[in-house]
Design an enzyme around this catalytic site. Structure first.
Site, PDB file in Angstrom:
ATOM      1  N   CYS A 126      11.379  33.887  29.737  1.00 37.54           N
ATOM      2  CA  CYS A 126      11.022  33.341  30.918  1.00 37.54           C
ATOM      3  C   CYS A 126       9.782  34.096  31.682  1.00 37.54           C
ATOM      4  O   CYS A 126       9.400  33.643  32.624  1.00 37.54           O
ATOM      5  CB  CYS A 126      12.190  33.259  31.955  1.00 37.54           C
ATOM      6  SG  CYS A 126      12.882  34.929  32.304  1.00 37.54           S
ATOM      7  N   ASN A 339       1.693  13.872  38.897  1.00 35.59           N
ATOM      8  CA  ASN A 339       2.274  13.619  37.438  1.00 35.59           C
ATOM      9  C   ASN A 339       3.699  13.785  37.352  1.00 35.59           C
ATOM     10  O   ASN A 339       4.430  13.836  36.384  1.00 35.59           O
ATOM     11  CB  ASN A 339       1.624  13.972  36.463  1.00 35.59           C
ATOM     12  CG  ASN A 339       1.810  13.270  35.166  1.00 35.59           C
ATOM     13  OD1 ASN A 339       1.597  12.154  35.029  1.00 35.59           O
ATOM     14  ND2 ASN A 339       1.817  13.678  33.942  1.00 35.59           N
ATOM     15  N   GLU A 882      24.161  30.814  16.983  1.00 37.44           N
ATOM     16  CA  GLU A 882      24.869  31.617  16.065  1.00 37.44           C
ATOM     17  C   GLU A 882      25.015  30.698  14.688  1.00 37.44           C
ATOM     18  O   GLU A 882      24.629  30.744  13.577  1.00 37.44           O
ATOM     19  CB  GLU A 882      26.254  31.980  16.431  1.00 37.44           C
ATOM     20  CG  GLU A 882      27.024  32.797  15.601  1.00 37.44           C
ATOM     21  CD  GLU A 882      28.494  33.316  15.998  1.00 37.44           C
ATOM     22  OE1 GLU A 882      28.490  33.554  17.492  1.00 37.44           O
ATOM     23  OE2 GLU A 882      29.063  33.614  15.447  1.00 37.44           O
ATOM     24  N   ARG A 960      40.705  33.687  20.092  1.00 35.69           N
ATOM     25  CA  ARG A 960      40.307  34.718  21.294  1.00 35.69           C
ATOM     26  C   ARG A 960      40.841  34.143  22.594  1.00 35.69           C
ATOM     27  O   ARG A 960      41.195  35.078  23.411  1.00 35.69           O
ATOM     28  CB  ARG A 960      38.884  34.792  21.214  1.00 35.69           C
ATOM     29  CG  ARG A 960      38.501  36.052  22.327  1.00 35.69           C
ATOM     30  CD  ARG A 960      36.880  36.278  21.804  1.00 35.69           C
ATOM     31  NE  ARG A 960      36.693  36.989  20.856  1.00 35.69           N
ATOM     32  CZ  ARG A 960      36.431  38.435  20.933  1.00 35.69           C
ATOM     33  NH1 ARG A 960      36.716  39.152  22.141  1.00 35.69           N
ATOM     34  NH2 ARG A 960      36.500  39.233  19.736  1.00 35.69           N
ATOM     35  N   ALA A1154      29.852  38.592  19.345  1.00 37.08           N
ATOM     36  CA  ALA A1154      31.018  39.217  19.580  1.00 37.08           C
ATOM     37  C   ALA A1154      30.685  40.419  20.277  1.00 37.08           C
ATOM     38  O   ALA A1154      31.821  41.270  20.163  1.00 37.08           O
ATOM     39  CB  ALA A1154      31.656  39.602  18.338  1.00 37.08           C
ATOM     40  N   GLU A1342      29.399  40.576  26.275  1.00 38.02           N
ATOM     41  CA  GLU A1342      30.574  39.563  26.909  1.00 38.02           C
ATOM     42  C   GLU A1342      31.388  39.825  28.108  1.00 38.02           C
ATOM     43  O   GLU A1342      31.638  39.205  28.909  1.00 38.02           O
ATOM     44  CB  GLU A1342      31.279  39.046  25.695  1.00 38.02           C
ATOM     45  CG  GLU A1342      30.360  38.394  24.502  1.00 38.02           C
ATOM     46  CD  GLU A1342      30.992  37.998  23.468  1.00 38.02           C
ATOM     47  OE1 GLU A1342      31.506  36.920  23.313  1.00 38.02           O
ATOM     48  OE2 GLU A1342      31.252  39.033  22.653  1.00 38.02           O
TER      49      GLU A1342
HETATM   50  C1  LIG Z   1      11.414  19.197  38.615  1.00 33.39           C
HETATM   51  C2  LIG Z   1      11.375  18.268  39.746  1.00 33.39           C
HETATM   52  C3  LIG Z   1      11.888  18.303  40.785  1.00 33.39           C
HETATM   53  C4  LIG Z   1      11.719  17.305  41.679  1.00 33.39           C
HETATM   54  N1  LIG Z   1      12.472  17.514  42.817  1.00 33.39           N
HETATM   55  C5  LIG Z   1      12.531  16.609  43.914  1.00 33.39           C
HETATM   56  C6  LIG Z   1      13.138  16.725  45.139  1.00 33.39           C
HETATM   57  O1  LIG Z   1      13.662  17.816  45.335  1.00 33.39           O
HETATM   58  N2  LIG Z   1      13.481  15.659  45.843  1.00 33.39           N
HETATM   59  C7  LIG Z   1      12.519  14.665  45.735  1.00 33.39           C
HETATM   60  O2  LIG Z   1      12.531  13.603  46.455  1.00 33.39           O
HETATM   61  N3  LIG Z   1      11.735  14.279  44.584  1.00 33.39           N
HETATM   62  C8  LIG Z   1      11.699  15.548  43.752  1.00 33.39           C
HETATM   63  N4  LIG Z   1      11.295  15.107  42.377  1.00 33.39           N
HETATM   64  C9  LIG Z   1      10.311  14.017  42.304  1.00 33.39           C
HETATM   65  C10 LIG Z   1       8.909  14.155  42.521  1.00 33.39           C
HETATM   66  O3  LIG Z   1       8.460  15.332  42.050  1.00 33.39           O
HETATM   67  C11 LIG Z   1       8.312  13.665  43.698  1.00 33.39           C
HETATM   68  O4  LIG Z   1       8.648  12.242  43.981  1.00 33.39           O
HETATM   69  C12 LIG Z   1       6.647  13.692  43.828  1.00 33.39           C
HETATM   70  O5  LIG Z   1       6.630  13.670  45.141  1.00 33.39           O
HETATM   71  C13 LIG Z   1       5.937  12.821  43.024  1.00 33.39           C
HETATM   72  O6  LIG Z   1       4.527  13.225  43.524  1.00 33.39           O
HETATM   73  P1  LIG Z   1       3.446  12.990  42.168  1.00 33.39           P
HETATM   74  O7  LIG Z   1       2.323  13.233  42.899  1.00 33.39           O
HETATM   75  O8  LIG Z   1       3.929  14.015  41.174  1.00 33.39           O
HETATM   76  O9  LIG Z   1       3.747  11.628  41.832  1.00 33.39           O
HETATM   77  P2  LIG Z   1       3.053  10.784  40.354  1.00 33.39           P
HETATM   78  O10 LIG Z   1       3.791  10.973  39.302  1.00 33.39           O
HETATM   79  O11 LIG Z   1       1.719  11.473  40.174  1.00 33.39           O
HETATM   80  O12 LIG Z   1       3.145   9.559  40.811  1.00 33.39           O
HETATM   81  C14 LIG Z   1       4.355   8.672  40.884  1.00 33.39           C
HETATM   82  C15 LIG Z   1       4.168   7.229  41.285  1.00 33.39           C
HETATM   83  O13 LIG Z   1       3.624   7.131  42.484  1.00 33.39           O
HETATM   84  C16 LIG Z   1       2.535   6.131  42.198  1.00 33.39           C
HETATM   85  N5  LIG Z   1       1.454   6.447  43.371  1.00 33.39           N
HETATM   86  C17 LIG Z   1       1.098   7.786  43.616  1.00 33.39           C
HETATM   87  N6  LIG Z   1       0.241   7.821  44.490  1.00 33.39           N
HETATM   88  C18 LIG Z   1       0.086   6.386  44.864  1.00 33.39           C
HETATM   89  C19 LIG Z   1      -0.629   5.785  45.910  1.00 33.39           C
HETATM   90  N7  LIG Z   1      -1.470   6.438  46.722  1.00 33.39           N
HETATM   91  N8  LIG Z   1      -0.473   4.462  46.224  1.00 33.39           N
HETATM   92  C20 LIG Z   1       0.285   3.677  45.398  1.00 33.39           C
HETATM   93  N9  LIG Z   1       1.100   4.461  44.232  1.00 33.39           N
HETATM   94  C21 LIG Z   1       0.857   5.820  44.137  1.00 33.39           C
HETATM   95  C22 LIG Z   1       2.177   6.164  41.011  1.00 33.39           C
HETATM   96  O14 LIG Z   1       1.435   5.048  40.487  1.00 33.39           O
HETATM   97  C23 LIG Z   1       3.484   6.491  40.072  1.00 33.39           C
HETATM   98  O15 LIG Z   1       3.801   5.511  39.835  1.00 33.39           O
HETATM   99  C24 LIG Z   1      11.090  16.219  41.411  1.00 33.39           C
HETATM  100  C25 LIG Z   1      10.321  16.051  40.055  1.00 33.39           C
HETATM  101  C26 LIG Z   1      10.463  16.857  39.233  1.00 33.39           C
HETATM  102  C27 LIG Z   1       9.855  17.052  37.927  1.00 33.39           C
HETATM  103  S1  FES Z   2      15.274  33.963  30.296  1.00 33.02           S
HETATM  104 FE1  FES Z   2      14.703  35.465  31.475  1.00 33.02          FE
HETATM  105  S2  FES Z   2      14.747  37.112  29.976  1.00 33.02           S
HETATM  106 FE2  FES Z   2      15.663  35.820  28.876  1.00 33.02          FE
END
Ligand SMILES: Cc1cc2nc3c(=O)[nH]c(=O)nc-3n(C[C@H](O)[C@H](O)[C@H](O)COP(=O)(O)OP(=O)(O)OC[C@H]3O[C@@H](n4cnc5c(N)ncnc54)[C@H](O)[C@@H]3O)c2cc1C
Ligand code: FES
Ligand code: FES
Length: 1406
Positions: A126, A339, A882, A960, A1154, A1342
């Protein structure tokens, strides 16, 4: 080189480029589907950024991205997750990876150096991610320094499974902002003068006593208050020592004493952060010089991109007009900013998008405009920018206008981690229309408006509450895009509030969330009423909903209990969830909706009190705790250990030998190894059924797919198909029947990993389903056991004890606990390379190279000596590597054998979690007899474990568990029977503690119940029954050197337990909805493999003629510091500095497991050193005063053998069934204090004190790291981490499938979950007489794990307090893990009553 089309398409003759670590690169063509991480690791060979999950959930891939604003030229620096970022999305930007900021040759970056010195890296997987998150924070804040809070919050997206986070936080807080004002003479004087009172206020937060510590420690202070190190003015009172101002907080405190040696007791107190003493000053070998922002990128104007590709075309328009034209041309195209949704859909839902349009560079979509009505946020505005803007506007504008903006900023605080927020945008969140979107409920409640536009149809505006039409369906035509979101300002007496409850506070998606708006108005007569209410819920239906009935029940009504009651009735109608609804937790989700409403109304009423002083809230004062904001001060820790003289190497806090490489990203893990020429990528063909007859496997279509070199099934195995670590009850590839989802049926080898995975998915398998047994209860009903493998333990006459007069009370009951995923950050990985004449070299991430060697030899039908297994290091193991890594490795050997080409297999995180097994879920059914005082008399126990579809190590794990079901208590009569259940889940396996924690947990549950039954505090009943020196445990071993009571007394007595208990009670009396709990838990853990023959170890020590030494032993370094400890032993014994250590030449090595590896390999190395010293002795005598090198050279010239093989077999042990199954036992105790939100199940640990017996520590820093890491993992097991399988309790999941198979759904603790005040003491003066070869030290891997359950019991105490307020008395059952769901439902009250009875047991996979 970019293709001609690409260069042309890039527009304006501009090439599509990217800078990485200051070096210019032309983007490769046809890579629209490629992630930045793949490009960095694959094309550029920069393997510092790791692939831990591929879904933005672990932070191992964090990099820094810098870009110039084309309009202003201003530079923006942000951390992002390279695994989700499309390569083309960073065109024209500068990416800095961990390799770009420092290395071991040229010097470390200060962030790297600090982390290495502070012991912040164990397995190291990490580590580069943490380093880059911190570097990005420093760069984005420069020239300002971040605050401690900002540093902690910044790490929300980075997971570490080893360290317990404390040393990482300490390391980074050295870079925190110094409050310069506090350094003025006046400030210091004023602070000194007011020290007593201001400190008392700080203590009030934690409410604990200022106990005297262990006599050497600075006085302990409040659990949540105090100075930076948990130390403060108490110990300084009246002293002539000048008051010191903490460089971190800027407040006077005692951190200057940290790191000091108390001569009287010989104890070192280490507060680690800011303390140069413990780690030495920063070398500043390389000041913070990161690559500069490339001048070319500063000058460059972004160009439109149109990059074609066979899989995916990538467009980047620069105007809204062009975007609309593209969307009209490609109506199915996805728009991409972060994305973070699209990437997940492609990776995990198998979606294919031939056209992606990056919308990061469209000015209209990036604009933020403020007018007199509100704020317009462009849809491409990132979540970080949205959050910052909301905060800035809230600070600038009148408070009554910004209620929505404050709610949005607060909601975003708990939205993913910073790297996701830095990349993801508002529009993606809205348009994905996830039913658990955190923002959509707020937009709907706040009355936001969405502007959408399409070519030919112009712009239109839709109210947020009308935009969401169904599950992930919005009011947006295919050719339209979302342009912006308008957020109206609030008016006076209009309040907007956000709510969210998740499994974990940091970086987790909501279980239920809500947005609420209440407009209050004063009516004739001066009364206040609710003029308007808007309430939106997420997580309770397939789309975000408005709670119309509830809104109607509130509108036009006064703010009082009757209105609240009516609204709570209405919410039951608005929020209806079918019993089998996806996501489960039906009662909890409905209760949460009610609890949020309750909080919302109370909160608005309190806001009104501030804004309208004549108004008084009609609700009781004790209800104020319902809306108390969540506050968490920066965490801090103290560590106490015994000092050894400076010249000694054993006993010194020497840092991990590979720490420098790990912080630089140059430490190599299997997937970092450069693949040999011709290497192929493999993917497993896996069963999709839990139990089925295989009717047909058709590989033809898969074999014909592009890039595929071979598809292999059972018929292609040249040797034996039957494998297994103890008995051969597994098939490498299933022949006639599959027995779990994820059962391997074959393997595909192809040119790329993607091709291999596609082909594996294309293998057609026809099944005939058979009945599946998925949980313990079903196994008991079906009589499905591993017959003959469930042992038992009996001591004393159990029946007689129950029948005796003395036995005044008898209780019977049942307790369940779920499993736990190892979540090592590095997924399983192997590369198998064929050599000459059937030789095979395997590079494997395994704790047991020996098993890999045996499996490969077996399945290929070759002798073991032809197989060499190399394991340099692991990115964590915890037992999970393991045995369950071996079948993956053996599978890859099949194509390597047939094709005579190297074969690589790296499991995806979801695959790894789904097929390689976890900690066993257990159930205990008990009958216990005791006196009215709570003195134990008899226990009759049946333990059941869910072993899965093969025996693996389950019988030893059950053994265990049986040998730990007494925890630290003396049961005069005990009978415990183990039942190893055969089920149709993947085989469960070893995990830190190896069944011990499950056995102890059953016992502690019983002890807690007894205490309630007899009406005494649990700690008293525990002390009453605790072992004494010389007692004999039920498994027959005499407890010599029993430290149970010493550890217990250390954490209880010296930390003022009784006083703190009183303070907790006082707090609870005044706070109806925010309860505290305090609990103490002891532990005892036996050290040795209980299979006797495994207790042997070998080591080779080679001395070279230049006086350097290489130690090779059979143990594997996986972060636990084994190599460092063995090297310390060797350095001590030979009287030389620390030397290199390796793992690849010692045969027949037992697993590194262990906890016994340091003991065994340390002793084996010591045996080799003894031999070498004997051989060198005459030369030392002959050459007095000569150096080691000179002595060695003289011996060499005399033809003395300078290589020795040492061997160690643990003496006098019997294995299971004898009277000495363990070489010795370790002891420990912990006290934790928690605060629980009784309305939501949200909690935090205010303080933990641990005392751990590690004998005479070989290396206190490594030992403390293991204690903290083990504790946090144990807390995760008992309170946070929940595995959900498709079983009788979770019918919304496909039978036998693991639902929680990634960081998105399975939550391990983050830095935000550790105790705010975290103290660890290594028990003093406790040398172990069973380990003379390793300097009387004890094992530590452990034993501390179980102490994490002190948080579970403290939470249960908090639940008791809440239940008492609701009129519920007496013991209640709480199964494990104590997730927010279980805690909230245990705090049964008027809000949960409509949905569930108080005795509800939430569903559990067990
Ligand atoms: C690890 C992780 C944690 C997350 N935690 C949360 C959280 O706590 N709460 C939460 O609500 N969500 C969460 N999400 C979901 C996500 O991150 C959010 O919804 C984020 O805002 C998506 O935005 P993006 O730009 O990455 O979307 P993208 O993946 O880039 O696009 C998402 C979709 O929206 C469409 N789109 C984007 N912009 C437009 C536009 N202008 N007009 C029309 N369509 C559009 C795209 O075509 C696509 O289908 C999480 C995701 C991950 C991976
Ligand atoms: S996962 Fe952080 S040091 Fe191993
Ligand atoms: S690998 Fe990118 S966040 Fe886990």
């Amino acid at each position: 080189m970019g293709s001609p089309e690409q260069q042309e398409a890039a527009g304006a003759g501009q090439e599509a480029i990217l800078y990485v670590n200051g070096k210019r690169h032309l983007l490769p063509p046809g890579a629209g589907h490629v992630s930045l991480l793949s490009y960095l690791r694959g094309d550029l060979g920069l393997t510092g950024a790791k692939l831990g999950c591929g879904e933005g959930g672990c932070g191992a891939c964090t990099v820094l991205v810098s870009s110039a604003d084309p309009a202003t030229g201003a530079l923006h620096h942000r951390s992002i997750n390279a695994c989700l970022c499309p390569l083309y999305a960073v065109e024209g930007m500068h990416v800095i990876t961990v390799e770009g900021i420092g290395n071991t040759r040229d010097g470390l970056h200060p962030v790297q150096e600090r982390l290495a010195k502070a012991h912040g890296s164990q397995c190291g997987f990490c580590t580069p991610g943490f380093v880059m998150s911190m570097v990005a924070l420093l760069r984005s804040k420069a020239p300002e320094a971040p605050t401690e809070e900002e540093i902690e919050e910044n790490l929300a997206g980075n997971l570490c499974r080893c360290t317990g986070y404390r040393p990482i936080l300490d390391a980074f807080k050295a870079f925190a902002k110094v409050d310069a004002a506090a350094y003025t003479e006046e400030a210091i004087a004023a602070s000194k003068a007011g020290n007593g009172s201001s400190q008392a206020a700080a203590d009030g937060g934690g409410g604990s006593s200022a106990a005297a510590g262990n006599g050497t420690a600075p006085a302990a202070n409040g659990s949540a208050g105090g100075g930076c190190c948990g130390t403060n003015g108490h110990s300084n009172g009246g002293s002539s020592k000048p008051q010191r101002v903490c460089p971190s907080t800027g407040r006077p405190c005692d951190c200057s004493v940290a790191g000091e040696l108390d001569a009287a007791s010989g104890t070192v107190t280490s507060a680690s952060k800011h303390k140069e003493a413990a780690y030495g000053p920063l070398m500043h070998t390389r000041p913070a010089v990161e690559p500069i922002f490339p001048p070319e990128l500063r000058r460059r104007q972004p160009a439109e991109l149109a990059l074609p590709g066979p899989r995916c075309a990538w467009y980047r328009p620069l105007t809204l007009e062009r975007l609309l034209a593209l969307k009209a041309e490609h109506p199915d195209a996805r728009l991409v900013v972060g994305n973070t949704e699209v990437g997940i859909e492609i990776k995990f839902k198998g979606q294919r998008y031939p056209v992606l349009i990056g919308v990061t560079h469209v000015p209209e979509l990036n604009a933020i405009e403020v007018d007199d009505q509100g704020v317009h946020f462009g849809s491409s505005v990132t979540l970080s920018r949205l959050m910052d803007t909301c905060k800035q506007l809230s600070a600038r504008l009148p408070a009554h206008q910004t209620s929505t903006l404050r709610a949005v900023a607060e909601q975003l605080r708990w939205f993913a981690g910073p790297p996701i927020r830095n990349g993801a945008a508002l529009g993606g969140n809205v348009c994905t229309a996830s039913p658990i979107s955190d923002l959509n409920p707020l937009w709907m409640a706040a009355g936001a408006q969405f502007t959408v536009a399409g070519q030919g149809t112009g712009q239109r505006t839709v109210a947020a509450r009308d935009f969401f039409l169904g599950y992930r369906k919005v009011d947006l035509a295919l050719h339209e895009v979302l342009v912006k979101v308008f957020v109206p300002f609030t008016r006076r007496h209009e309040y907007v509030k956000e709510f969210k409850q998740a499994h974990r506070r940091d970086d987790d998606i909501a279980i239920v969330n809500a947005g609420m708006r209440f407009r209050l108005e004063q009516v004739a007569g001066g009364e206040w009423q609710i003029a308007e209410a808007a309430i939106a819920y997420g997580g309770v239906a397939p789309l975000t909903i408005m709670a119309h009935k509830t809104m109607a029940a509130l509108a036009g009504r006064p703010i009082d209990a009757a209105t609240l009651e009516a609204a709570l009735q209405a919410v039951q109608e608005d929020v209806q969830i079918a019993a089998n609804a996806p996501g489960g937790m039906v009662e909890f989700r409905r209760s949460l909706a009610a609890s949020f409403l309750f909080k919302g109304l109370l909160w608005s009423s309190q806001q009104l009190e501030t804004d309208a002083p004549a108004y008084a809230s009609p609700f009781p004062d004790s209800y104020r705790s319902a809306v108390q904001p969540y506050e968490r001060p920066p965490s801090h820790g103290l560590q106490y250990y015994s000092a050894v003289p400076g010249e000694e190497i054993v006993g010194q806090p020497v840092r991990h030998m590979a720490a420098d490489q790990q912080v630089c990203g140059s430490a190599q893990y299997v997937d970092d190894i450069k693949l040999p020429a011709g290497a192929l990528h493999c993917a497993l063909v896996l069963s999709t059924r839990p139990h089925a007859r295989i009717l047909r496997i058709d590989t033809a279509a898969a074999a014909a797919m592009p890039g595929v070199h071979g598809v292999y099934t059972a018929k292609d195995i040249p040797g034996g198909n039957d494998i297994g670590p103890v008995i051969h009850d597994e098939e490498l590839f299933a022949t006639s029947v599959v027995t779990c989802v994820g059962h391997p049926l074959g393997i595909v080898a192809a040119d790329t990993e993607e091709q291999a995975r596609a082909a594996a998915a294309a293998v057609a398998v026809e099944y005939e389903d058979l009945p599946a047994v998925l949980d313990i209860v079903a196994a008991i009903a079906a009589g499905s056991y591993y017959e003959g493998w469930g042992h038992s333990i009996t001591s004393g006459d159990v029946e007689a004890a129950f029948a005796s007069q003395e036995c005044e009370c008898v209780l019977e009951g049942e307790t369940k606990m779920g499993g736990q995923e190892h979540f090592y950050l590095e997924p399983n990985a192997s590369i198998v390379v064929p050599g000459e004449a059937d030789e095979m070299i395997s590079y494997s991430s395994t704790q047991c190279p020996d098993k890999h060697q045996r499996y490969i030899a077996r399945v290929l039908g070759i002798p073991q000596h032809k197989v060499v297994v190399r394991t340099k290091r692991l990115g964590g193991g915890f037992g999970g590597k393991e045995t369950r890594s071996a079948f993956v490795n053996a599978a890859a050997a099949i194509p390597a054998w047939h094709l005579r080409r190297p074969a690589r297999i790296v499991l995806d995180r979801d695959e790894d979690m789904a097929i390689t097994g976890q900690r066993h879920a257990f159930m205990g059914r008990y009958k216990v007899g005791f006196t009215k005082e709570g003195r134990l008399l008899a226990l009759d126990l049946n333990l059941y474990c869910n072993a899965g579809n093969s025996l693996d190590l389950s019988h030893s794990i059950m053994d265990r568990a049986l040998m730990h079901c007494d925890c630290v208590y003396r049961f005069p009569a005990l009978r415990a029977q183990g039942h190893v259940c055969r089920t149709n889940l993947p085989s469960h396996t070893a995990f830190r503690g190896f069944g011990g924690p499950q056995g102890m947990m059953v016992c502690e549950q019983i002890m807690e119940r007894i205490a309630r039954h007899v009406g005494r505090p649990a700690h008293e009943v525990k002390a009453l029954n605790m072992y004494h020196e010389g007692d004999v445990a039920p498994f027959g071993q005499r407890l010599d050197g029993c430290q149970a009571r010493r550890c217990w007394e250390e954490v209880l007595a010296s930390r003022g337990f009784q006083q703190r208990l009183t303070e907790v009670q006082q707090h609870n009396a005044a706070h109806r909805w925010r309860k505290r709990g305090l609990a103490a838990v002891p532990t005892k853990f036996g050290i040795s493999f209980t299979t006797k023959f495994l207790n042997q170890a070998g080591a080779l020590v080679h001395i070279y003629t230049d006086g350097t030494v290489l130690v090779t032993h059979g143990g594997v370094e996986m972060g636990q510091g084994l190599h460092t400890k063995v090297a310390q032993v060797v350095a001590h014994d030979l009287g030389i500095p620390l030397q290199s250590t390796a793992t690849d030449k010692v045969p027949n090595a037992s697993p590194t497991a262990a906890s016994a590896s340091s003991d065994m390999y340390g002793a084996a190395a010591a045996d080799a050193c003894r031999q070498l010293k004997e051989r060198l002795g005459p030369y030392y005598e002959r050459l007095p005063g000569k150096s080691f090198q000179e002595v060695v050279m003289a011996a060499y010239l005399d033809r003395v053998d300078l290589s020795a093989h040492g061997f160690y077999a643990t003496p006098d042990i019997t294995g299971f069934g004898g009277d000495r199954p363990f070489n010795y036992l370790c002891y420990g105790a912990a006290v934790s204090e928690v605060e629980l939100d009784a309305l939501t199940g949200d909690w935090q640990v205010l303080r933990t004190d641990i005392c751990m017996d590690v004998g005479k520590s070989l290396n206190p820093s490594i030992d403390i790291g293991q204690v903290e890491g083990g504790f946090v993992q144990g807390m995760g097991w008992s309170c946070i981490e929940e595995l959900v399988w498709g079983d009788a309790q979770h019918t919304w999941v496909r039978p036998g499938q693991l639902f929680t198979r990634g960081p998105g759904t399975y939550k391990i603790p983050t830095a935000n979950d550790i105790p705010v005040d975290f103290r660890v003491t290594l028990l003093r003066n406790a040398p172990c007489d069973r380990t003379p070869m390793v300097h009387s030290s004890k094992a530590v891997g452990e034993p501390p794990f179980f102490l994490g359950t002190s948080v579970f019991y403290a939470l249960k105490e908090a639940c008791y307090a809440a239940r008492a307020d609701a009129g519920l008395a007496g013991w209640f059952r709480l199964d494990l893990p104590a997730t927010p769901e279980r805690l909230r439902m245990a705090c049964a009250d008027q809000l949960t009553a409509p949905f569930a009875p108080p005795e509800l047991l939430p569903k559990i996979s067990c």
